[in-house]
Design a protein around this motif. Structure first.
Motif, PDB file in Angstrom:
ATOM      1  N   SER A  35       8.193   8.486   1.194  1.00  0.00           N
ATOM      2  CA  SER A  35       9.209   7.475   1.471  1.00  0.00           C
ATOM      3  C   SER A  35      10.065   7.887   2.658  1.00  0.00           C
ATOM      4  O   SER A  35      10.472   9.047   2.782  1.00  0.00           O
ATOM      5  CB  SER A  35      10.097   7.281   0.237  1.00  0.00           C
TER       6      SER A  35
ATOM      7  N   GLU B  59       7.934  -0.546   1.323  1.00  0.00           N
ATOM      8  CA  GLU B  59       7.294   0.377   0.389  1.00  0.00           C
ATOM      9  C   GLU B  59       6.951  -0.312  -0.933  1.00  0.00           C
ATOM     10  O   GLU B  59       6.998   0.288  -2.006  1.00  0.00           O
ATOM     11  CB  GLU B  59       8.195   1.596   0.184  1.00  0.00           C
TER      12      GLU B  59
ATOM     13  N   ALA C  51       4.443   1.455  -3.122  1.00  0.00           N
ATOM     14  CA  ALA C  51       4.724   2.893  -3.200  1.00  0.00           C
ATOM     15  C   ALA C  51       4.069   3.575  -4.386  1.00  0.00           C
ATOM     16  O   ALA C  51       3.704   4.753  -4.312  1.00  0.00           O
ATOM     17  CB  ALA C  51       6.235   3.124  -3.234  1.00  0.00           C
TER      18      ALA C  51
END
Length: 393
Positions: free
Chosen positions: A219, A205, A208
């Motif tokens: 997530s 991630e 992100a």
């Protein structure tokens, strides 16, 4: 003759660095090269982060730290995860690592061996497959398809799992495609994973905080039912323009954290101390520059997509995350790597051929819009001239 283990004959590399080296060489020879190849922000690390590292040096933070990182930094990571994802995490389960790749290396080493299967996104970050092959495990590509907006398909991913699958690697927002997998698809995947309770998951991630058009980053950490087997990969490189600082972190489940700590002790001892204080300042200090970078990437994204779709025989989906575009070049008649090579050598534009990101990358090239709007527009003009003069369609 020195004989190394067979794994080194299988190990690959990240061709973006080879393209960077060639682009640098051409520039040193006086060529005007526009680099849309390397995936690194063209911004400076925010000043307060730099000053935190300088202060740490002046304050005498010159020695070893705990292998997993200094406690204030791990606590700051935990607080940041709670703020962004709404999940409580234990700082003792966090490992500060020298860059995002290290978490991939650790996770794949833990689960990769002959006879095991590891699933990874394709097209995807090339180090996934490289490390899987190094361990002797069988790499199983999870197709990332243009017709699915470059999001992974839960149904297709689940169909590839077998009793030999040890690790599933996921990446959203994604490199090289810019795809972002929506909540409903991730929820469907998590539900399907209930049938594979012994399967570990690594969620990359690192992008992100780079999503656009109101697209939400989802997530895997937000799903309690897989938290006891989830490895989360994130870091500072992209969000805070800290690629050269080599600052990443990973969150490990209870049953794996001590193994991760031991790998840290054996491999790198600890991340350098001043960089950790810089990471602390990044998470706890003002976020306005980080947000401004994303806003600028968003503007450039629109320039890139509009420009690519105006080029002869090229089409480009609008990326919803990261800072990459992954245009379809099949109608040009060019093979992707040959086109990337020709664009660099003949047009002075560095891009990466899709096959460098996996066996399913043929027919695409990757452009990074982590460059100025002016340079992007110049690059698009050069690409237009090249394609007009060198059509193979």
């Amino acid at each position: 003759m020195l004989k190394t283990i067979a794994g080194f004959d299988r190990i690959g590399e990240e061709n973006a660095f080879a393209v960077l080296a060639r682009a640098t060489q051409l520039a040193s020879e006086g060529r005007d090269i526009i680099n849309l190849g390397i995936g690194q922000p063209d911004f400076q690390t925010p000043g307060h982060i730099v000053e935190a590292a300088v202060k740490a040096l002046r304050d005498g933070h010159h020695g070893y730290t705990p292998a997993t990182g200094i406690l204030p930094l791990r606590e700051a990571v935990s607080a940041d995860l709670h703020k962004r994802i709404g999940v409580d995490t234990n700082p003792d389960n966090i490992v500060i690592v020298p860059g995002g790749k290290v978490t991939m290396f650790m996770a794949i080493l833990m689960f990769g061996e002959p006879g095991a299967e590891i699933l990874y996104p394709d097209p995807g970050f090339p180090i996934y497959r490289s490390m899987i092959e190094f361990t002797g495990a069988t790499p199983i590509p999870v197709p990332i398809r243009e017709e699915n907006e470059f999001a992974f398909s839960a149904e297709e991913t689940l169909s590839l799992l077998t009793d030999k699958t040890r690790l599933l690697i996921l990446n959203s927002p994604a490199n090289p495609t810019g795809g972002v997998t929506p909540h409903a698809e991730i929820e469907k995947l998590v539900k399907g994973l209930e049938a594979f309770p012994d399967l570990a998951i690594m969620s990359d991630e690192i992008y992100a905080q780079m999503t656009y058009d109101g697209m939400e980053h989802v997530s895997l950490l937000g799903f309690e039912e897989i938290r006891d087997r989830l490895i989360l990969l994130d870091g500072w490189s992209k969000t805070y323009a800290m690629t050269g600082w080599r600052m990443g972190y990973s969150l490990w489940p209870n049953q794996l954290i001590d193994k991760a700590r031991k790998l840290a002790v054996n491999a790198w001892s600890c991340v350098n101390a001043p960089a950790q204080f810089a990471g602390l300042a990044a998470l706890t200090g003002p976020q306005d520059e980080a947000r401004s970078m994303v806003a600028e990437f968003d503007k450039r994204r629109k320039v890139v997509v509009d420009g690519l779709n105006a080029l002869p025989n090229i089409s480009c989906r609008t990326p919803l995350g990261a800072f990459y575009a992954f245009p379809n070049i099949k109608a040009t008649g060019w093979k992707a790597k040959k086109l990337a090579f020709a664009l660099l050598e003949d047009a002075g534009v560095a891009v990466i051929g899709g096959p460098d990101f996996g066996i399913l990358g043929e027919g695409y090239i990757r452009l990074s819009y982590a460059n100025s709007t002016e340079n992007i527009q110049r690059a698009l003009k050069r690409m237009e001239e090249f394609l007009t003069q060198n059509s193979k369609a």
